[in-house]
Motif scaffolding. Structure first.
Motif, PDB file in Angstrom:
ATOM      1  N   LEU A   6       0.861  -1.165   0.000  1.00  0.00           N
ATOM      2  CA  LEU A   6       0.000   0.000   0.000  1.00  0.00           C
ATOM      3  C   LEU A   6       0.905   1.226   0.000  1.00  0.00           C
ATOM      4  CD1 LEU A   6      -2.891   1.139   0.326  1.00  0.00           C
ATOM      5  CD2 LEU A   6      -2.481   1.087   2.785  1.00  0.00           C
ATOM      6  N   SER A   7       0.733   2.117  -0.985  1.00  0.00           N
ATOM      7  CA  SER A   7       1.616   3.271  -1.043  1.00  0.00           C
ATOM      8  C   SER A   7       0.883   4.613  -1.034  1.00  0.00           C
ATOM      9  CB  SER A   7       2.505   3.197  -2.283  1.00  0.00           C
ATOM     10  OG  SER A   7       1.702   3.125  -3.440  1.00  0.00           O
ATOM     11  N   LEU A   8      -0.419   4.615  -1.336  1.00  0.00           N
ATOM     12  CA  LEU A   8      -1.174   5.862  -1.372  1.00  0.00           C
ATOM     13  C   LEU A   8      -2.565   5.634  -0.808  1.00  0.00           C
ATOM     14  CD1 LEU A   8      -1.595   8.827  -2.335  1.00  0.00           C
ATOM     15  CD2 LEU A   8      -2.356   7.864  -4.504  1.00  0.00           C
ATOM     16  N   VAL A   9      -2.940   6.476   0.145  1.00  0.00           N
ATOM     17  CA  VAL A   9      -4.272   6.439   0.749  1.00  0.00           C
ATOM     18  C   VAL A   9      -4.841   7.843   0.637  1.00  0.00           C
ATOM     19  CG1 VAL A   9      -5.576   6.102   2.878  1.00  0.00           C
ATOM     20  CG2 VAL A   9      -3.622   4.625   2.377  1.00  0.00           C
ATOM     21  N   PHE A  40      -1.120  16.438   0.760  1.00  0.00           N
ATOM     22  CA  PHE A  40      -0.412  15.161   0.818  1.00  0.00           C
ATOM     23  C   PHE A  40       0.616  15.195   1.937  1.00  0.00           C
ATOM     24  CE2 PHE A  40      -1.734  15.151  -3.666  1.00  0.00           C
ATOM     25  CZ  PHE A  40      -2.332  13.902  -3.726  1.00  0.00           C
ATOM     26  N   TYR A  41       0.691  14.094   2.684  1.00  0.00           N
ATOM     27  CA  TYR A  41       1.690  13.912   3.732  1.00  0.00           C
ATOM     28  C   TYR A  41       2.529  12.694   3.352  1.00  0.00           C
ATOM     29  CZ  TYR A  41      -1.670  16.763   6.302  1.00  0.00           C
ATOM     30  OH  TYR A  41      -2.526  17.757   6.680  1.00  0.00           O
ATOM     31  N   GLN A  42       3.857  12.830   3.405  1.00  0.00           N
ATOM     32  CA  GLN A  42       4.766  11.711   3.143  1.00  0.00           C
ATOM     33  C   GLN A  42       5.068  11.039   4.471  1.00  0.00           C
ATOM     34  OE1 GLN A  42       6.307  10.721   0.010  1.00  0.00           O
ATOM     35  NE2 GLN A  42       6.665   8.935   1.281  1.00  0.00           N
ATOM     36  N   LEU A  43       4.695   9.786   4.588  1.00  0.00           N
ATOM     37  CA  LEU A  43       4.848   9.054   5.849  1.00  0.00           C
ATOM     38  C   LEU A  43       5.722   7.831   5.604  1.00  0.00           C
ATOM     39  CD1 LEU A  43       1.055   9.144   6.729  1.00  0.00           C
ATOM     40  CD2 LEU A  43       2.812  10.762   7.456  1.00  0.00           C
ATOM     41  N   GLY A  44       7.004   8.034   5.488  1.00  0.00           N
ATOM     42  CA  GLY A  44       7.878   6.911   5.156  1.00  0.00           C
ATOM     43  C   GLY A  44       7.559   6.434   3.748  1.00  0.00           C
ATOM     44  N   GLY A  45       7.118   5.182   3.620  1.00  0.00           N
ATOM     45  CA  GLY A  45       6.789   4.627   2.315  1.00  0.00           C
ATOM     46  C   GLY A  45       5.347   4.818   1.896  1.00  0.00           C
ATOM     47  N   ILE A  46       4.571   5.536   2.680  1.00  0.00           N
ATOM     48  CA  ILE A  46       3.150   5.733   2.379  1.00  0.00           C
ATOM     49  C   ILE A  46       2.865   7.225   2.230  1.00  0.00           C
ATOM     50  CG2 ILE A  46       0.796   5.493   3.273  1.00  0.00           C
ATOM     51  CD1 ILE A  46       1.676   2.996   4.715  1.00  0.00           C
ATOM     52  N   ILE A  47       2.000   7.558   1.281  1.00  0.00           N
ATOM     53  CA  ILE A  47       1.540   8.931   1.117  1.00  0.00           C
ATOM     54  C   ILE A  47       0.077   8.972   1.518  1.00  0.00           C
ATOM     55  CG2 ILE A  47       1.073  10.785  -0.528  1.00  0.00           C
ATOM     56  CD1 ILE A  47       3.406   9.633  -2.197  1.00  0.00           C
ATOM     57  N   LEU A  48      -0.270   9.911   2.385  1.00  0.00           N
ATOM     58  CA  LEU A  48      -1.655  10.137   2.771  1.00  0.00           C
ATOM     59  C   LEU A  48      -2.119  11.420   2.112  1.00  0.00           C
ATOM     60  CD1 LEU A  48      -4.203   9.587   4.517  1.00  0.00           C
ATOM     61  CD2 LEU A  48      -3.145  11.044   6.264  1.00  0.00           C
ATOM     62  N   GLY A  49      -3.212  11.339   1.380  1.00  0.00           N
ATOM     63  CA  GLY A  49      -3.817  12.516   0.768  1.00  0.00           C
ATOM     64  C   GLY A  49      -5.169  12.776   1.412  1.00  0.00           C
ATOM     65  N   THR A  50      -5.441  14.027   1.750  1.00  0.00           N
ATOM     66  CA  THR A  50      -6.746  14.401   2.279  1.00  0.00           C
ATOM     67  C   THR A  50      -7.337  15.444   1.343  1.00  0.00           C
ATOM     68  OG1 THR A  50      -5.773  16.085   3.724  1.00  0.00           O
ATOM     69  CG2 THR A  50      -6.168  13.911   4.687  1.00  0.00           C
ATOM     70  N   PHE A  51      -8.629  15.322   1.070  1.00  0.00           N
ATOM     71  CA  PHE A  51      -9.293  16.269   0.190  1.00  0.00           C
ATOM     72  C   PHE A  51     -10.672  16.591   0.739  1.00  0.00           C
ATOM     73  CE2 PHE A  51     -10.564  12.113  -1.286  1.00  0.00           C
ATOM     74  CZ  PHE A  51     -11.902  12.252  -1.582  1.00  0.00           C
ATOM     75  N   GLU A  52     -11.187  17.735   0.356  1.00  0.00           N
ATOM     76  CA  GLU A  52     -12.521  18.133   0.783  1.00  0.00           C
ATOM     77  C   GLU A  52     -13.543  17.485  -0.148  1.00  0.00           C
ATOM     78  OE1 GLU A  52     -14.894  22.216   1.810  1.00  0.00           O
ATOM     79  OE2 GLU A  52     -12.714  22.159   2.005  1.00  0.00           O
ATOM     80  N   ARG A  53     -14.375  16.633   0.423  1.00  0.00           N
ATOM     81  CA  ARG A  53     -15.322  15.847  -0.374  1.00  0.00           C
ATOM     82  C   ARG A  53     -16.211  16.694  -1.266  1.00  0.00           C
ATOM     83  NH1 ARG A  53     -17.273  11.883   4.278  1.00  0.00           N
ATOM     84  NH2 ARG A  53     -17.913  13.903   5.043  1.00  0.00           N
ATOM     85  N   GLY A  54     -16.716  17.804  -0.802  1.00  0.00           N
ATOM     86  CA  GLY A  54     -17.640  18.625  -1.577  1.00  0.00           C
ATOM     87  C   GLY A  54     -17.052  19.180  -2.861  1.00  0.00           C
TER      88      GLY A  54
END
Length: 85
Positions: A6-9, A40-54
């Motif tokens: 898993l590399s992108l959430v 986007f946040y880089q967390l070691g080998g995983i990238i977390l992306g947050t977006f506004e749903r609307g």
């Protein structure tokens, strides 16, 4: 069989600014990239992306939460990518 990783959430949120405060103030994470639509946040080998749903109404992001076929599409697409390697 190749190892699966898993590399992108991506997570949809109601309030992007509040979400940013949660991750930066609460966890001490620094955004690797941000604009008015996504962070986007880089967390070691995983990238977390947050977006506004609307902001993304009518896109695949909305379909993913309402269409049970979406999970089948992702699985099929992943298999197709693996078989082409």
């Amino acid at each position: 069989m190749a190892e699966q990783r898993l590399s992108l959430v991506t997570l949809g949120t109601r309030d992007l600014a509040r979400s940013r405060r949660f991750y930066t103030d609460g966890f001490g994470w620094t955004p690797a990239f941000e604009n008015e639509e996504i962070i986007f946040y880089q967390l070691g080998g995983i990238i977390l992306g947050t977006f506004e749903r609307g902001r993304w109404n009518g896109t695949w992001a909305e379909a993913a939460s309402t269409d049970p076929a979406h999970s089948r599409w992702r699985t099929t697409s992943a298999r197709a990518r693996r078989s082409s390697l």
